[in-house]
Motif scaffolding. Structure first.
Motif, PDB file in Angstrom:
ATOM      1  N   LEU A   3       0.835  -1.203   0.000  1.00  0.00           N
ATOM      2  CA  LEU A   3       0.000   0.000   0.000  1.00  0.00           C
ATOM      3  C   LEU A   3       0.872   1.255   0.000  1.00  0.00           C
ATOM      4  CD1 LEU A   3      -2.761  -1.112   2.544  1.00  0.00           C
ATOM      5  CD2 LEU A   3      -2.826  -1.248   0.044  1.00  0.00           C
ATOM      6  N   LEU A  32      -5.227   0.007  -8.395  1.00  0.00           N
ATOM      7  CA  LEU A  32      -5.610  -0.671  -7.155  1.00  0.00           C
ATOM      8  C   LEU A  32      -6.018  -2.117  -7.429  1.00  0.00           C
ATOM      9  CD1 LEU A  32      -7.641   2.104  -5.295  1.00  0.00           C
ATOM     10  CD2 LEU A  32      -5.231   1.504  -5.043  1.00  0.00           C
ATOM     11  N   ILE A  36      -3.455  -5.019  -5.822  1.00  0.00           N
ATOM     12  CA  ILE A  36      -3.899  -5.556  -4.525  1.00  0.00           C
ATOM     13  C   ILE A  36      -4.814  -6.737  -4.829  1.00  0.00           C
ATOM     14  CG2 ILE A  36      -4.995  -5.036  -2.327  1.00  0.00           C
ATOM     15  CD1 ILE A  36      -4.313  -2.047  -2.933  1.00  0.00           C
ATOM     16  N   TYR A  39      -8.561  -6.795  -3.952  1.00  0.00           N
ATOM     17  CA  TYR A  39      -9.428  -5.724  -4.457  1.00  0.00           C
ATOM     18  C   TYR A  39      -9.953  -6.214  -5.810  1.00  0.00           C
ATOM     19  CZ  TYR A  39      -7.585  -2.166  -1.134  1.00  0.00           C
ATOM     20  OH  TYR A  39      -7.239  -1.443  -0.021  1.00  0.00           O
ATOM     21  N   SER A 126     -14.499  -7.397  -2.466  1.00  0.00           N
ATOM     22  CA  SER A 126     -13.497  -8.459  -2.451  1.00  0.00           C
ATOM     23  C   SER A 126     -14.177  -9.816  -2.490  1.00  0.00           C
ATOM     24  CB  SER A 126     -12.636  -8.362  -1.191  1.00  0.00           C
ATOM     25  OG  SER A 126     -11.661  -9.388  -1.209  1.00  0.00           O
ATOM     26  N   PHE A 132     -10.082  -6.861   4.618  1.00  0.00           N
ATOM     27  CA  PHE A 132      -9.730  -5.455   4.845  1.00  0.00           C
ATOM     28  C   PHE A 132      -9.331  -5.208   6.294  1.00  0.00           C
ATOM     29  CE2 PHE A 132     -13.146  -5.408   1.529  1.00  0.00           C
ATOM     30  CZ  PHE A 132     -12.327  -5.103   0.459  1.00  0.00           C
ATOM     31  N   ASN A 133      -8.275  -4.411   6.482  1.00  0.00           N
ATOM     32  CA  ASN A 133      -7.826  -4.070   7.825  1.00  0.00           C
ATOM     33  C   ASN A 133      -7.617  -2.558   7.933  1.00  0.00           C
ATOM     34  OD1 ASN A 133      -5.264  -3.435   6.719  1.00  0.00           O
ATOM     35  ND2 ASN A 133      -4.638  -5.574   6.887  1.00  0.00           N
ATOM     36  N   ASP A 136      -5.756  -0.851   5.120  1.00  0.00           N
ATOM     37  CA  ASP A 136      -6.577  -0.563   3.936  1.00  0.00           C
ATOM     38  C   ASP A 136      -7.370   0.724   4.140  1.00  0.00           C
ATOM     39  OD1 ASP A 136      -6.320  -2.980   2.062  1.00  0.00           O
ATOM     40  OD2 ASP A 136      -6.824  -3.948   3.967  1.00  0.00           O
ATOM     41  N   GLU A 137      -7.959   0.863   5.321  1.00  0.00           N
ATOM     42  CA  GLU A 137      -8.735   2.080   5.608  1.00  0.00           C
ATOM     43  C   GLU A 137      -7.879   3.333   5.489  1.00  0.00           C
ATOM     44  OE1 GLU A 137     -12.002   2.641   8.527  1.00  0.00           O
ATOM     45  OE2 GLU A 137     -11.241   0.735   9.317  1.00  0.00           O
ATOM     46  N   PHE A 139      -5.019   3.728   3.920  1.00  0.00           N
ATOM     47  CA  PHE A 139      -4.578   3.891   2.538  1.00  0.00           C
ATOM     48  C   PHE A 139      -5.697   4.471   1.678  1.00  0.00           C
ATOM     49  CE2 PHE A 139      -4.407   1.985  -1.761  1.00  0.00           C
ATOM     50  CZ  PHE A 139      -3.321   2.696  -2.248  1.00  0.00           C
ATOM     51  N   LEU A 140      -6.902   3.940   1.823  1.00  0.00           N
ATOM     52  CA  LEU A 140      -8.018   4.422   1.006  1.00  0.00           C
ATOM     53  C   LEU A 140      -8.435   5.828   1.407  1.00  0.00           C
ATOM     54  CD1 LEU A 140      -9.950   1.073   0.677  1.00  0.00           C
ATOM     55  CD2 LEU A 140      -8.636   2.258  -1.112  1.00  0.00           C
TER      56      LEU A 140
END
Length: 152
Positions: A3, A32, A36, A39, A126, A132-133, A136-137, A139-140
């Motif tokens: 990420l 993305l 990933i 994703y 997904s 998701f962790n 991910d939050e 990064f997004l």
């Protein structure tokens, strides 16, 4: 690619002013989804003018019938109302979920803010259960902050 390694690539796409906003958003979706592995569907929804609904923007993945989503309906519609991130580890456990594909197991939706107003969101499905962790939050959220520069 991690990420963190994707962040400069996202920034690079944002500044490509020779491309339209939609072309840049599509490039973000592609990078993305390609880099990933969990994703599997990546897209943007934006507030549809003055209406209390979201309209599908650029995306990559399986085609979807959900081009318009009323506020409050499904995960995306709930984020349009709550202004909060929404991570769904298991879509089958969600009452207010709009199924796009039977292969989808989890979803993450992060709002995009311009001048404090929720103008849209990034939506990621997904086919992997509970992938998701917090990384991910974060990064997004970074991606959405960069995207907000295109829209403002």
């Amino acid at each position: 690619m991690t990420l963190q390694e994707l962040k400069p690539k996202i920034k690079n796409i944002i500044v490509q002013s020779q491309l339209t906003v939609d072309e840049r958003l599509l490039k973000i979706c592609e990078i993305l989804e390609t880099n990933i592995n969990y994703y599997n569907w990546v897209g943007f929804y934006f507030k549809n003018g003055d209406k209390d609904e979201l309209k599908l923007g650029p995306y990559v993945g399986e085609p979807t019938d959900h081009t318009i989503i009323p506020f409050g309906k499904g995960i995306c519609g709930q984020v349009a109302v709550s202004n909060q991130n929404f991570v769904v580890p298991d879509v089958a456990a969600q009452d207010n979920y709009i199924a796009c594909s039977i292969t989808v197991k989890a979803e993450i939706v992060i709002p995009i803010f311009v001048n404090g107003e929720n103008i849209g969101q990034i939506d990621i499905d997904s086919n992997t259960p509970d992938p998701f962790n917090e990384a991910d939050e974060r990064f997004l959220e970074f991606v959405c902050k960069e995207v907000s520069k295109l829209i403002s």
